[in-house]
Design an enzyme around this catalytic site. Structure first.
Site, mmCIF file in Angstrom:
data_model
loop_
_atom_site.group_PDB
_atom_site.id
_atom_site.type_symbol
_atom_site.label_atom_id
_atom_site.label_comp_id
_atom_site.label_asym_id
_atom_site.label_seq_id
_atom_site.Cartn_x
_atom_site.Cartn_y
_atom_site.Cartn_z
ATOM 1 N N ARG A 232 0.863 -1.175 0.000
ATOM 2 C CA ARG A 232 0.000 0.000 0.000
ATOM 3 C C ARG A 232 0.905 1.232 0.000
ATOM 4 O O ARG A 232 2.056 1.172 0.446
ATOM 5 C CB ARG A 232 -0.904 0.014 1.227
ATOM 6 C CG ARG A 232 -1.828 -1.197 1.340
ATOM 7 C CD ARG A 232 -2.649 -1.135 2.618
ATOM 8 N NE ARG A 232 -3.589 -2.249 2.729
ATOM 9 C CZ ARG A 232 -3.328 -3.401 3.335
ATOM 10 N NH1 ARG A 232 -2.135 -3.588 3.931
ATOM 11 N NH2 ARG A 232 -4.233 -4.361 3.394
ATOM 12 N N LYS B 113 -2.335 -2.059 7.617
ATOM 13 C CA LYS B 113 -3.776 -1.881 7.768
ATOM 14 C C LYS B 113 -4.306 -2.892 8.781
ATOM 15 O O LYS B 113 -3.973 -4.075 8.730
ATOM 16 C CB LYS B 113 -4.468 -2.062 6.417
ATOM 17 C CG LYS B 113 -5.936 -1.707 6.432
ATOM 18 C CD LYS B 113 -6.519 -1.772 5.042
ATOM 19 C CE LYS B 113 -7.989 -1.397 5.033
ATOM 20 N NZ LYS B 113 -8.577 -1.464 3.672
ATOM 21 N N HIS C 235 -2.396 2.508 -6.381
ATOM 22 C CA HIS C 235 -2.909 1.262 -5.786
ATOM 23 C C HIS C 235 -3.102 0.173 -6.839
ATOM 24 O O HIS C 235 -3.148 -1.017 -6.501
ATOM 25 C CB HIS C 235 -4.230 1.522 -5.059
ATOM 26 C CG HIS C 235 -4.538 0.508 -3.992
ATOM 27 N ND1 HIS C 235 -3.812 0.405 -2.826
ATOM 28 C CD2 HIS C 235 -5.492 -0.466 -3.929
ATOM 29 C CE1 HIS C 235 -4.307 -0.569 -2.088
ATOM 30 N NE2 HIS C 235 -5.321 -1.117 -2.732
ATOM 31 N N ARG D 159 -0.526 -2.530 -6.655
ATOM 32 C CA ARG D 159 -0.776 -3.596 -5.671
ATOM 33 C C ARG D 159 -1.764 -4.606 -6.242
ATOM 34 O O ARG D 159 -1.573 -5.822 -6.090
ATOM 35 C CB ARG D 159 -1.305 -2.972 -4.380
ATOM 36 C CG ARG D 159 -1.692 -3.972 -3.278
ATOM 37 C CD ARG D 159 -2.005 -3.200 -2.001
ATOM 38 N NE ARG D 159 -2.856 -3.935 -1.091
ATOM 39 C CZ ARG D 159 -2.421 -4.738 -0.137
ATOM 40 N NH1 ARG D 159 -1.126 -4.965 0.009
ATOM 41 N NH2 ARG D 159 -3.274 -5.354 0.667
ATOM 42 N N HIS E 261 -4.163 -9.467 3.887
ATOM 43 C CA HIS E 261 -5.621 -9.465 3.991
ATOM 44 C C HIS E 261 -6.067 -10.284 5.194
ATOM 45 O O HIS E 261 -5.563 -11.395 5.421
ATOM 46 C CB HIS E 261 -6.248 -10.062 2.729
ATOM 47 C CG HIS E 261 -6.187 -9.157 1.540
ATOM 48 N ND1 HIS E 261 -6.354 -9.588 0.251
ATOM 49 C CD2 HIS E 261 -5.983 -7.808 1.457
ATOM 50 C CE1 HIS E 261 -6.249 -8.567 -0.578
ATOM 51 N NE2 HIS E 261 -6.021 -7.478 0.131
ATOM 52 N N TYR F 5 -9.340 -11.026 -6.843
ATOM 53 C CA TYR F 5 -8.369 -11.057 -7.938
ATOM 54 C C TYR F 5 -8.553 -12.265 -8.838
ATOM 55 O O TYR F 5 -8.026 -12.291 -9.955
ATOM 56 C CB TYR F 5 -6.943 -11.009 -7.382
ATOM 57 C CG TYR F 5 -6.684 -9.734 -6.597
ATOM 58 C CD1 TYR F 5 -6.666 -8.494 -7.231
ATOM 59 C CD2 TYR F 5 -6.485 -9.771 -5.220
ATOM 60 C CE1 TYR F 5 -6.456 -7.326 -6.516
ATOM 61 C CE2 TYR F 5 -6.272 -8.605 -4.495
ATOM 62 C CZ TYR F 5 -6.258 -7.392 -5.151
ATOM 63 O OH TYR F 5 -6.061 -6.234 -4.445
#
Length: 288
Positions: free
Chosen positions: A103, A128, A234, A237, A260, A269
């Site tokens: 990120r 995150k 982004h 990524r 994640h 994805y």
């Protein structure tokens, strides 16, 4: 909420009237689930903390649907076309963001200690969700990153000669090791050229590069490359994750590299990857 109920005495609304407002923004205005959740949190705070009401029960309202947007992804060929058009030092930053799946906030806040050249790893701390993880340091970037470390050292040595206050540290760490910010391992990988006032403490010190500087340099490269997609930083990524899956990487491994919490987030994805071994063919292409 005043305009919805057409009244100003909001402190007297009952549970059904408050829930009706949450229904309305979900059904009529079609706000996202996160926006509705923000509204809910604000209402709970207002009635429980400000109005001191203990009768608030808002369980019965229409939940906004969670939106699932297919991310924009560049092909490997598009990445190869874009990266050379980004000028230094932003080019190396973009290469690292794509090569490690970072990120923007993680990229610009990297410290020297986070780079493990010998093992080819990058340690992400308090990403995150305040989670730590380890991701890839591409072999092709090990020498350029080593040179960037030495460039950072020049500014670090200059700051020490000028007796500049050390770099920002997380509060708990700063209390335990108050001088750690004056040591090179805690220095920024991408230090800003100029000193700035820390808004938290009003101390004038060297911060990391501002994300806006990197993003502007990146978008100049996007323009020069003539990209027709809407390409933000982004997207690098997103492209990292998609290309790993296309190359056969296990989705659980991709989840770990991206940091994640839920694998459902990573599975988005799967919808944009190209099955290179079994390329799907449009029925139109079968026409003679």
């Amino acid at each position: 909420m005043e305009s919805f109920h057409q009244r100003t005495d909001l402190e007297n609304l009952d549970n059904a009237q408050i829930a009706a407002f949450l229904d309305d923004i979900a059904v009529r205005l079609r706000v996202s689930s996160s926006t509705q959740r923000q509204a809910l949190n604000a209402l709970v705070f207002y009635y429980r903390e400000v109005r001191q009401r203990d009768d608030l029960q808002l369980g019965d309202y229409q939940r906004a649907r969670k939106s699932r947007h297919i991310p924009t992804v560049l092909s490997p060929e598009e990445v190869q076309r874009l990266l050379p058009e980004i000028r230094p030092p932003y080019q190396l930053m973009a290469k690292l963001q794509y090569g490690a799946g970072l990120r923007v906030a993680e990229l610009i806040s990297l410290r020297i200690k986070d780079i493990d050249l010998s093992r080819g790893q990058i340690h992400i701390h308090a990403g995150k969700g305040n989670k730590d993880r380890v991701t890839l340091l591409p072999k092709s970037l090990q020498e350029p990153i080593a040179r960037q470390i030495e460039s950072s050292r020049e500014l670090f040595d200059y700051d020490r000669r000028q007796e500049t206050p050390g770099v920002y540290l997380p509060p708990a760490l700063s209390r335990k090791y108050p001088k750690a910010g004056e040591t090179f391992p805690w220095h920024w990988l991408w230090p800003a050229n100029d000193l700035s006032t820390d808004p938290r403490s009003q101390v004038v010190r060297r911060h990391h590069m501002h994300p806006g500087s990197y993003q502007r340099g990146f978008h100049q490269g996007v323009k020069k490359a003539g990209m027709t997609k809407r390409v933000t930083t982004h997207v690098l990524r997103h492209s990292f994750a998609t290309h790993l899956l296309e190359n056969g990487t296990n989705i659980a491994e991709v989840q770990s590299l991206l940091g994640h919490k839920n694998i459902e987030t990573t599975q988005i994805y799967l919808h944009v990857r190209t099955q290179r071994s079994e390329m799907l063919t449009s029925p139109l292409d079968h026409f003679g």
